[in-house]
Write a protein that holds these residues in place. Structure first.
Motif, PDB file in Angstrom:
ATOM      1  N   LEU A   1       0.828  -1.209   0.000  1.00  0.00           N
ATOM      2  CA  LEU A   1       0.000   0.000   0.000  1.00  0.00           C
ATOM      3  C   LEU A   1       0.857   1.252   0.000  1.00  0.00           C
ATOM      4  CD1 LEU A   1      -2.952  -0.547   2.524  1.00  0.00           C
ATOM      5  CD2 LEU A   1      -3.145   0.171   0.150  1.00  0.00           C
ATOM      6  N   ALA A   2       1.870   1.267   0.850  1.00  0.00           N
ATOM      7  CA  ALA A   2       2.739   2.443   0.955  1.00  0.00           C
ATOM      8  C   ALA A   2       3.498   2.689  -0.336  1.00  0.00           C
ATOM      9  CB  ALA A   2       3.709   2.254   2.120  1.00  0.00           C
ATOM     10  N   ASN A   3       3.945   1.625  -0.986  1.00  0.00           N
ATOM     11  CA  ASN A   3       4.632   1.773  -2.270  1.00  0.00           C
ATOM     12  C   ASN A   3       3.694   2.352  -3.315  1.00  0.00           C
ATOM     13  OD1 ASN A   3       6.950   0.692  -1.164  1.00  0.00           O
ATOM     14  ND2 ASN A   3       6.615  -1.373  -1.976  1.00  0.00           N
ATOM     15  N   ARG A   4       2.471   1.883  -3.326  1.00  0.00           N
ATOM     16  CA  ARG A   4       1.473   2.341  -4.292  1.00  0.00           C
ATOM     17  C   ARG A   4       1.081   3.797  -4.066  1.00  0.00           C
ATOM     18  NH1 ARG A   4      -4.090  -0.503  -3.678  1.00  0.00           N
ATOM     19  NH2 ARG A   4      -4.523   1.318  -2.360  1.00  0.00           N
ATOM     20  N   GLU A   5       0.939   4.176  -2.791  1.00  0.00           N
ATOM     21  CA  GLU A   5       0.449   5.511  -2.448  1.00  0.00           C
ATOM     22  C   GLU A   5       1.558   6.514  -2.160  1.00  0.00           C
ATOM     23  OE1 GLU A   5      -2.801   6.316  -2.462  1.00  0.00           O
ATOM     24  OE2 GLU A   5      -3.349   4.292  -3.101  1.00  0.00           O
ATOM     25  N   GLY A   6       2.796   6.056  -2.088  1.00  0.00           N
ATOM     26  CA  GLY A   6       3.905   6.964  -1.801  1.00  0.00           C
ATOM     27  C   GLY A   6       3.914   7.471  -0.370  1.00  0.00           C
ATOM     28  N   ILE A   7       3.601   6.605   0.592  1.00  0.00           N
ATOM     29  CA  ILE A   7       3.560   6.994   1.994  1.00  0.00           C
ATOM     30  C   ILE A   7       4.850   6.537   2.691  1.00  0.00           C
ATOM     31  CG2 ILE A   7       2.250   6.867   4.149  1.00  0.00           C
ATOM     32  CD1 ILE A   7      -0.136   5.851   2.500  1.00  0.00           C
ATOM     33  N   PRO A   8       5.575   7.447   3.323  1.00  0.00           N
ATOM     34  CA  PRO A   8       6.788   7.046   4.060  1.00  0.00           C
ATOM     35  C   PRO A   8       6.443   6.205   5.288  1.00  0.00           C
ATOM     36  CG  PRO A   8       6.781   9.411   3.621  1.00  0.00           C
ATOM     37  CD  PRO A   8       5.411   8.914   3.324  1.00  0.00           C
ATOM     38  N   ILE A   9       7.027   5.028   5.407  1.00  0.00           N
ATOM     39  CA  ILE A   9       6.783   4.145   6.561  1.00  0.00           C
ATOM     40  C   ILE A   9       8.126   3.559   7.023  1.00  0.00           C
ATOM     41  CG2 ILE A   9       4.377   3.575   6.041  1.00  0.00           C
ATOM     42  CD1 ILE A   9       5.467   0.959   4.734  1.00  0.00           C
ATOM     43  N   PRO A  10       9.010   4.362   7.550  1.00  0.00           N
ATOM     44  CA  PRO A  10      10.361   3.877   7.878  1.00  0.00           C
ATOM     45  C   PRO A  10      10.392   2.720   8.869  1.00  0.00           C
ATOM     46  CG  PRO A  10       9.946   6.041   8.850  1.00  0.00           C
ATOM     47  CD  PRO A  10       8.845   5.783   7.866  1.00  0.00           C
ATOM     48  N   ILE A  11       9.582   2.769   9.918  1.00  0.00           N
ATOM     49  CA  ILE A  11       9.598   1.689  10.907  1.00  0.00           C
ATOM     50  C   ILE A  11       9.009   0.418  10.304  1.00  0.00           C
ATOM     51  CG2 ILE A  11       8.755   0.926  13.160  1.00  0.00           C
ATOM     52  CD1 ILE A  11       8.676   3.882  13.987  1.00  0.00           C
ATOM     53  N   SER A  12       7.863   0.538   9.680  1.00  0.00           N
ATOM     54  CA  SER A  12       7.199  -0.626   9.084  1.00  0.00           C
ATOM     55  C   SER A  12       8.072  -1.269   8.011  1.00  0.00           C
ATOM     56  CB  SER A  12       5.857  -0.214   8.474  1.00  0.00           C
ATOM     57  OG  SER A  12       5.030   0.392   9.433  1.00  0.00           O
ATOM     58  N   ARG A  13       8.807  -0.443   7.281  1.00  0.00           N
ATOM     59  CA  ARG A  13       9.645  -0.990   6.210  1.00  0.00           C
ATOM     60  C   ARG A  13      10.798  -1.824   6.780  1.00  0.00           C
ATOM     61  NH1 ARG A  13       9.105   0.004   1.089  1.00  0.00           N
ATOM     62  NH2 ARG A  13       7.835   1.868   1.430  1.00  0.00           N
ATOM     63  N   GLN A  14      11.340  -1.411   7.909  1.00  0.00           N
ATOM     64  CA  GLN A  14      12.393  -2.204   8.545  1.00  0.00           C
ATOM     65  C   GLN A  14      11.831  -3.516   9.092  1.00  0.00           C
ATOM     66  OE1 GLN A  14      15.638  -1.525   8.261  1.00  0.00           O
ATOM     67  NE2 GLN A  14      14.974   0.267   7.071  1.00  0.00           N
ATOM     68  N   VAL A  15      10.604  -3.471   9.625  1.00  0.00           N
ATOM     69  CA  VAL A  15       9.958  -4.700  10.095  1.00  0.00           C
ATOM     70  C   VAL A  15       9.755  -5.658   8.923  1.00  0.00           C
ATOM     71  CG1 VAL A  15       7.831  -5.678  11.071  1.00  0.00           C
ATOM     72  CG2 VAL A  15       8.803  -3.574  12.041  1.00  0.00           C
ATOM     73  N   TYR A  16       9.336  -5.119   7.797  1.00  0.00           N
ATOM     74  CA  TYR A  16       9.132  -5.932   6.596  1.00  0.00           C
ATOM     75  C   TYR A  16      10.433  -6.621   6.172  1.00  0.00           C
ATOM     76  CZ  TYR A  16       8.584  -6.902   1.587  1.00  0.00           C
ATOM     77  OH  TYR A  16       8.568  -7.502   0.362  1.00  0.00           O
ATOM     78  N   ARG A  17      11.512  -5.862   6.113  1.00  0.00           N
ATOM     79  CA  ARG A  17      12.804  -6.422   5.690  1.00  0.00           C
ATOM     80  C   ARG A  17      13.291  -7.480   6.681  1.00  0.00           C
ATOM     81  NH1 ARG A  17      17.065  -1.998   4.572  1.00  0.00           N
ATOM     82  NH2 ARG A  17      18.037  -3.699   3.387  1.00  0.00           N
ATOM     83  N   LEU A  18      13.005  -7.245   7.966  1.00  0.00           N
ATOM     84  CA  LEU A  18      13.404  -8.195   8.996  1.00  0.00           C
ATOM     85  C   LEU A  18      12.609  -9.500   8.867  1.00  0.00           C
ATOM     86  CD1 LEU A  18      15.087  -8.726  11.520  1.00  0.00           C
ATOM     87  CD2 LEU A  18      13.336  -7.547  12.855  1.00  0.00           C
ATOM     88  N   LEU A  19      11.298  -9.382   8.654  1.00  0.00           N
ATOM     89  CA  LEU A  19      10.459 -10.567   8.488  1.00  0.00           C
ATOM     90  C   LEU A  19      10.852 -11.372   7.256  1.00  0.00           C
ATOM     91  CD1 LEU A  19       6.951  -9.067   9.361  1.00  0.00           C
ATOM     92  CD2 LEU A  19       8.251 -10.705  10.736  1.00  0.00           C
ATOM     93  N   LYS A  20      11.332 -10.676   6.233  1.00  0.00           N
ATOM     94  CA  LYS A  20      11.752 -11.347   4.995  1.00  0.00           C
ATOM     95  C   LYS A  20      13.159 -11.927   5.093  1.00  0.00           C
ATOM     96  CE  LYS A  20       8.210 -10.788   2.243  1.00  0.00           C
ATOM     97  NZ  LYS A  20       7.505 -11.952   1.662  1.00  0.00           N
TER      98      LYS A  20
END
Length: 319
Positions: A270-289
């Motif tokens: 969603l953030a990629n599509r809408e251009g919303i900065p989500i620095p904390i969530s993005r690090q969680v995503y990378r960690l989960l992956k």
């Protein structure tokens, strides 16, 4: 005690910890309860027959299919549909209430969300929550159903904000669990929770939620409960990651759903599509992956560009 006029027939779809806790709360007020799950003998059609309220307390992945089944069986347009599910649908990126709204356009839809750890509710400890709907009468009806001496229920008219607050804090709880597991200290955890709030608000207001909702029980309140208690499944996911465990092992040990894991994936899309900065969530995503280690995630957040704290949290250019 309820009068005959106040007495409701409630179908609770989902017999997990939260569904059981909500059943306990409704039982205090002597409502007729029918609890359905895929593992019990009561059929879905029997559960929802002539129900005044149908309460969805199932995992996010089950909401679209169960909603479709309920539609096929058929319910009265007067039936109030309540969602206590927290998550985002991977296929459509919709919240549970949006799915119900699209499936049942003529029914009142209510979101129930707040700082409600099910084990504490079952133990009879005091707590509060929010019922939110564009239909104030429906929200007040659900308020009365669940209110008791130890469970205080508030209403608001922002179901989207109420729902997103409860959904997005699960992602942040994973981050805080990592922070706690690494023993980075109270200062670090406090800073992380504080910076998580404007990130959640930025996402929610982008989609039309009211900013003040995120400062209430369904926003800050729910985040504090989920980010500070080992009873929180998402917090425990973060703790497990900090200990070097892989995600599959952590989820197997939990033995139940941690919605923040699935929500993170959908949120990043969603953030990629809408251009919303989500620095904390993005690090969680990378960690989960498995793309970074817990310490690398912390380092990435600490190394971000310096900026004033007083930046407008609703400004989408601010991270």
């Amino acid at each position: 005690m309820n009068t005959d006029q106040d007495h409701k027939t409630i179908a609770i779809l989902g017999a997990g910890a939260w569904g059981s806790a909500l059943a306990t709360l409704a039982a205090v007020n002597n409502h007729e309860l029918r609890i359905w799950s895929r593992r019990n003998e009561l059929s879905l059609s029997e559960a929802i027959a002539n129900a005044d309220i149908v309460l969805f307390v199932i995992s996010m992945k089950g909401v679209p299919s169960v909603a479709a089944q309920v539609e096929e069986i058929g319910i009265s347009k007067k039936t109030i549909l309540v969602t206590a599910t927290k998550g985002l649908d991977p296929k459509t990126t919709l919240t549970p209430s949006k799915i119900l709204q699209e499936t049942f356009p003529d029914n009142p839809i209510v979101v129930l969300s707040g700082p409600n750890l099910s084990k504490e509710i079952e133990a009879g400890l005091p707590a509060a929550t929010v019922t939110a709907s564009h239909d104030l009468v429906a929200a007040e009806t659900i308020q009365e159903v669940f209110s008791s001496d130890y469970f205080r229920v508030y209403t608001n008219n922002d179901p989207l904000g109420t729902e997103l607050g409860g959904t997005l804090k699960n992602v942040m709880a994973i981050a805080v669990g990592v922070c706690a597991g690494l023993k980075l200290g109270t200062n670090a955890q406090s800073a992380l929770i504080t910076r998580a709030l404007p990130e959640i608000m930025r996402i929610g207001t982008h989609f039309g939620a009211q900013p003040e909702t995120f400062l209430g029980l369904a926003g800050l309140g729910d985040m504090l409960a989920t980010c500070t208690s080992p009873l929180s499944r998402n917090y425990r996911v973060g703790m497990g990651l900090s200990q070097g465990k892989d995600l599959e092992q952590i989820l197997e040990e939990l033995g139940s759903t941690a919605e923040g894991v699935n929500t993170t994936q959908v949120l990043v899309n969603l953030a990629n599509r809408e251009g919303i900065p989500i620095p904390i969530s993005r690090q969680v995503y990378r960690l989960l992956k498995g793309k970074i280690t817990p310490l690398e995630a912390v380092g990435n957040l600490m190394d971000r560009e310096l900026k004033p704290e007083s930046c407008d949290i609703l400004d989408e250019s601010v991270g």
